[in-house]
Design a protein around this motif. Structure first.
Motif, mmCIF file in Angstrom:
data_model
loop_
_atom_site.group_PDB
_atom_site.id
_atom_site.type_symbol
_atom_site.label_atom_id
_atom_site.label_comp_id
_atom_site.label_asym_id
_atom_site.label_seq_id
_atom_site.Cartn_x
_atom_site.Cartn_y
_atom_site.Cartn_z
ATOM 1 N N ASN A 125 0.858 -1.308 -0.157
ATOM 2 C CA ASN A 125 -0.156 -0.078 -0.165
ATOM 3 C C ASN A 125 0.736 1.213 -0.034
ATOM 4 O OD1 ASN A 125 -1.734 1.958 0.459
ATOM 5 N ND2 ASN A 125 -2.803 1.086 2.307
ATOM 6 N N ARG A 126 1.189 1.967 -1.209
ATOM 7 C CA ARG A 126 2.055 2.908 -1.333
ATOM 8 C C ARG A 126 1.610 3.982 -0.705
ATOM 9 N NH1 ARG A 126 6.117 -0.533 -2.601
ATOM 10 N NH2 ARG A 126 6.224 -1.007 -4.838
ATOM 11 N N THR A 127 0.350 4.290 -0.277
ATOM 12 C CA THR A 127 -0.141 5.470 0.551
ATOM 13 C C THR A 127 0.668 5.706 1.953
ATOM 14 O OG1 THR A 127 -1.998 4.464 1.350
ATOM 15 C CG2 THR A 127 -2.057 5.655 -0.711
ATOM 16 N N ARG A 128 1.080 4.324 2.191
ATOM 17 C CA ARG A 128 1.572 4.246 3.735
ATOM 18 C C ARG A 128 3.139 4.633 3.842
ATOM 19 N NH1 ARG A 128 -1.725 1.381 7.291
ATOM 20 N NH2 ARG A 128 -0.099 0.725 8.621
ATOM 21 N N LEU A 129 3.691 4.984 2.577
ATOM 22 C CA LEU A 129 5.291 4.653 2.584
ATOM 23 C C LEU A 129 5.909 6.153 2.477
ATOM 24 C CD1 LEU A 129 5.898 2.113 -0.312
ATOM 25 C CD2 LEU A 129 5.962 1.907 2.170
ATOM 26 N N LYS A 130 4.975 7.356 2.637
ATOM 27 C CA LYS A 130 5.342 8.448 2.749
ATOM 28 C C LYS A 130 6.722 8.594 3.665
ATOM 29 C CE LYS A 130 4.346 13.556 2.719
ATOM 30 N NZ LYS A 130 3.330 14.418 3.016
ATOM 31 N N SER A 131 6.400 8.510 4.906
ATOM 32 C CA SER A 131 7.559 8.743 5.990
ATOM 33 C C SER A 131 8.452 7.755 5.748
ATOM 34 C CB SER A 131 6.576 8.588 7.343
ATOM 35 O OG SER A 131 6.190 7.501 7.458
ATOM 36 N N LYS A 132 8.331 6.611 5.485
ATOM 37 C CA LYS A 132 9.374 5.392 5.198
ATOM 38 C C LYS A 132 10.510 6.071 4.055
ATOM 39 C CE LYS A 132 11.443 1.252 5.848
ATOM 40 N NZ LYS A 132 11.709 0.916 6.993
ATOM 41 N N LYS A 133 9.861 6.561 2.817
ATOM 42 C CA LYS A 133 10.489 7.094 1.885
ATOM 43 C C LYS A 133 11.270 8.387 2.264
ATOM 44 C CE LYS A 133 9.574 6.882 -2.331
ATOM 45 N NZ LYS A 133 10.958 6.046 -2.779
ATOM 46 N N ILE A 134 10.672 9.043 2.980
ATOM 47 C CA ILE A 134 11.588 10.116 3.718
ATOM 48 C C ILE A 134 12.844 9.951 4.422
ATOM 49 C CG2 ILE A 134 11.168 12.300 5.121
ATOM 50 C CD1 ILE A 134 8.354 12.622 4.020
ATOM 51 N N SER A 135 12.493 8.766 5.484
ATOM 52 C CA SER A 135 13.178 8.646 6.475
ATOM 53 C C SER A 135 14.484 7.949 5.847
ATOM 54 C CB SER A 135 12.577 7.534 7.351
ATOM 55 O OG SER A 135 13.705 6.944 8.277
ATOM 56 N N LYS A 136 14.297 6.938 4.795
ATOM 57 C CA LYS A 136 15.431 6.215 4.213
ATOM 58 C C LYS A 136 16.304 7.090 3.111
ATOM 59 C CE LYS A 136 14.633 2.028 2.791
ATOM 60 N NZ LYS A 136 15.500 1.120 3.659
ATOM 61 N N THR A 137 15.355 8.124 2.360
ATOM 62 C CA THR A 137 16.163 9.134 1.499
ATOM 63 C C THR A 137 17.075 9.891 2.269
ATOM 64 O OG1 THR A 137 14.435 8.622 -0.064
ATOM 65 C CG2 THR A 137 15.879 10.685 -0.312
ATOM 66 N N GLU A 138 16.388 10.489 3.463
ATOM 67 C CA GLU A 138 17.155 11.671 3.908
ATOM 68 C C GLU A 138 18.412 10.959 4.798
ATOM 69 O OE1 GLU A 138 16.955 14.843 4.160
ATOM 70 O OE2 GLU A 138 15.440 14.572 2.382
ATOM 71 N N ALA A 139 18.454 9.744 5.085
ATOM 72 C CA ALA A 139 19.596 9.145 5.755
ATOM 73 C C ALA A 139 20.702 9.024 4.775
ATOM 74 C CB ALA A 139 19.324 7.723 6.064
ATOM 75 N N VAL A 140 20.316 8.536 3.620
ATOM 76 C CA VAL A 140 21.277 8.754 2.467
ATOM 77 C C VAL A 140 21.921 10.396 2.026
ATOM 78 C CG1 VAL A 140 22.007 8.196 0.095
ATOM 79 C CG2 VAL A 140 20.611 6.557 1.438
ATOM 80 N N GLN A 141 20.958 10.959 1.935
ATOM 81 C CA GLN A 141 20.958 12.373 1.622
ATOM 82 C C GLN A 141 22.246 13.331 2.625
ATOM 83 O OE1 GLN A 141 20.642 13.839 -1.179
ATOM 84 N NE2 GLN A 141 18.465 14.019 -1.832
ATOM 85 N N ALA A 142 21.883 12.834 3.741
ATOM 86 C CA ALA A 142 22.703 13.468 4.938
ATOM 87 C C ALA A 142 24.037 13.461 4.970
ATOM 88 C CB ALA A 142 22.203 13.012 6.217
ATOM 89 N N VAL A 143 24.731 12.144 4.131
ATOM 90 C CA VAL A 143 25.800 12.087 4.007
ATOM 91 C C VAL A 143 26.623 12.210 2.679
ATOM 92 C CG1 VAL A 143 26.223 10.429 6.070
ATOM 93 C CG2 VAL A 143 25.810 9.729 3.568
ATOM 94 N N ALA A 144 25.878 12.760 1.919
ATOM 95 C CA ALA A 144 26.370 13.183 0.594
ATOM 96 C C ALA A 144 27.088 14.299 0.411
ATOM 97 C CB ALA A 144 25.146 13.263 -0.476
ATOM 98 N N ALA A 145 28.163 14.400 -0.283
ATOM 99 C CA ALA A 145 28.857 15.850 -0.418
ATOM 100 C C ALA A 145 27.967 16.916 -0.931
ATOM 101 C CB ALA A 145 29.902 15.545 -1.497
ATOM 102 N N GLU A 146 27.103 16.701 -1.823
ATOM 103 C CA GLU A 146 25.926 17.662 -2.420
ATOM 104 C C GLU A 146 24.551 16.987 -2.461
ATOM 105 O OE1 GLU A 146 27.141 19.166 -6.063
ATOM 106 O OE2 GLU A 146 29.059 20.123 -5.410
ATOM 107 N N ARG A 147 23.563 17.499 -1.933
ATOM 108 C CA ARG A 147 22.570 17.144 -1.884
ATOM 109 C C ARG A 147 21.775 16.789 -3.384
ATOM 110 N NH1 ARG A 147 18.079 16.482 1.660
ATOM 111 N NH2 ARG A 147 16.252 16.278 0.948
#
Length: 386
Positions: free
Chosen positions: A238-260
């Motif tokens: 149910n993709r409608t339940r994934l908004k916070s999951k995708k934000i959480s996992k994506t931001e975890a990766v973006q946080a250590v990138a040299a550039e967003r």
């Protein structure tokens, strides 16, 4: 110390099963034989000091049973690495359903999905009373992804009961300023949000992105695709339940990138439900970048892990950090443990920084909050305590 850590569980699924098995598995182990934990003795507490005193679930196969038995009931499908689980004396109570069960789950057979018990759901007052009556000190939230209202319900119960909260799922409580202030005002510690596994998809992805940054490789685009066959992956169809999951996992990766990265150049999230995989998660990561001279390169990785045991050791470490916070009278979000143990903490650090900060927290050199540690720094600044 020899003192017990009295823990309650919301959601007696695969993650709870791995946690309870682990507490028993390490009970009689020699310290030198213990793997999978930061420390066997963490601040004076060992895994065997953790005692499960209460639990809530909504499945008829689990409600009314001792936690030691409920963890082996369907639809749980994680690896059984410890059959000799001692009775806890904690009987699983009927919980609140709210948005804890997605509508599409009803389309699947009972072996793979929840079967809601035909019992009266408890009021907030009843849950709070049970937490107090059992002497619960720390409540772990293991609800399915997307359980926004149910998570808020149990967070409210923890606040009212004066119980520390460990939010292991991607609903933003510890990383939400309003909730964080409420826990701080109530004098209660909290860790969250969204548990980061021992060697899981997100932590591996973060390490590789950080490697690119450290080695001067320009990361241009990346994806992380995960498949699995447990109830969590079925729930996430149910993709409608994934908004916070995708934000959480994506931001975890973006946080250590040299550039967003631009949104169109990064995709991190579940891909599909494959029933025969059961609790095994398979992750595919691809990273495209440029080396010296603008020469292109790419990296592809496949990772296979048993999903729930992969997080259980991290939770055991987090529980003990929360207990240390209770012992020390700390309140609010524990920033260092949250950054090291969770994907979506209130304050992001690189994993190296977070590891060092947690070690300082364990020693008592850092309080709930962390100051003067700049992101992507060499960490030469001083740390202040809260």
């Amino acid at each position: 110390m020899g003192e017990k850590i009295r823990v309650g569980i919301v959601g007696v699924g695969n993650c709870a099963s791995a946690l309870v098995q682990g507490i028993n598995y390490y009970r009689d182990k020699d310290a030198k034989d213990v793997i999978g934990l930061m420390h066997y003795d963490l601040g004076g507490y060992t895994p065997s000091d953790i005692e499960i005193v209460c639990a809530f679930d909504i499945d008829k196969r689990k409600v009314g049973k001792d936690v030691a038995d409920a963890i082996f009931e369907k639809p749980n499908c994680t690896t059984v690495f410890c059959r000799d689980v001692k009775k806890t004396g904690a009987i699983v109570k009927m919980g609140r359903v709210l948005d804890g069960v997605s509508e599409h789950m009803k389309e699947y057979d009972e072996d793979h999905t929840f079967v809601v018990a035909d019992e009266k759901e408890p009021t907030k007052e009843e849950v709070v009373k049970h937490l107090k009556d059992t002497g619960c000190e720390i409540l772990i939230n293991y609800l399915p992804v997307g359980s926004e209202e149910a998570t808020k319900f149990y967070a409210e119960c923890a606040l009212e009961a004066g119980v520390a909260f460990f939010n292991a799922i991607p609903v933003f409580i510890a990383s939400n300023e309003l909730w964080a202030k409420r826990f701080e005002k109530a004098g209660i510690p909290i860790i969250g949000d969204d548990i980061k596994s021992q060697v899981g998809a997100t932590i591996t992805h973060r390490v590789l992105v950080d490697l690119f940054r450290r080695r001067g490789v320009k990361l241009e685009r990346t994806y992380q695709l995960n498949t699995g066959g447990n109830t969590d992956f079925l729930n996430m169809l149910n993709r409608t339940r994934l908004k916070s999951k995708k934000i959480s996992k994506t931001e975890a990766v973006q946080a250590v990138a040299a550039e967003r990265l631009d949104d169109e150049n990064i995709h991190v999230g579940p891909s599909d439900y494959v029933p025969w995989q059961k609790d095994n998660k398979i992750c595919f990561i691809r990273m495209d970048g440029k080396l010296f001279g603008d020469v292109p390169m790419n990296l592809e990785l496949r990772l296979s892990v048993e999903d729930s045991p992969n997080s259980a050791g991290v939770v055991i470490d987090g529980i003990r950090c929360l207990k240390l916070a209770l012992d020390r009278g700390l309140a609010g979000v524990l920033e260092a443990p949250s950054a090291y143990f969770c994907k979506h903490p209130i304050k992001q650090f690189t994993d190296d920084e977070a590891y060092e900060l947690v070690e300082e927290f364990i020693k008592g050199n850092i309080g709930a909050k962390v100051y003067e540690v700049p992101h992507h720094s060499s960490r030469q600044g001083k740390q202040a305590t809260a």
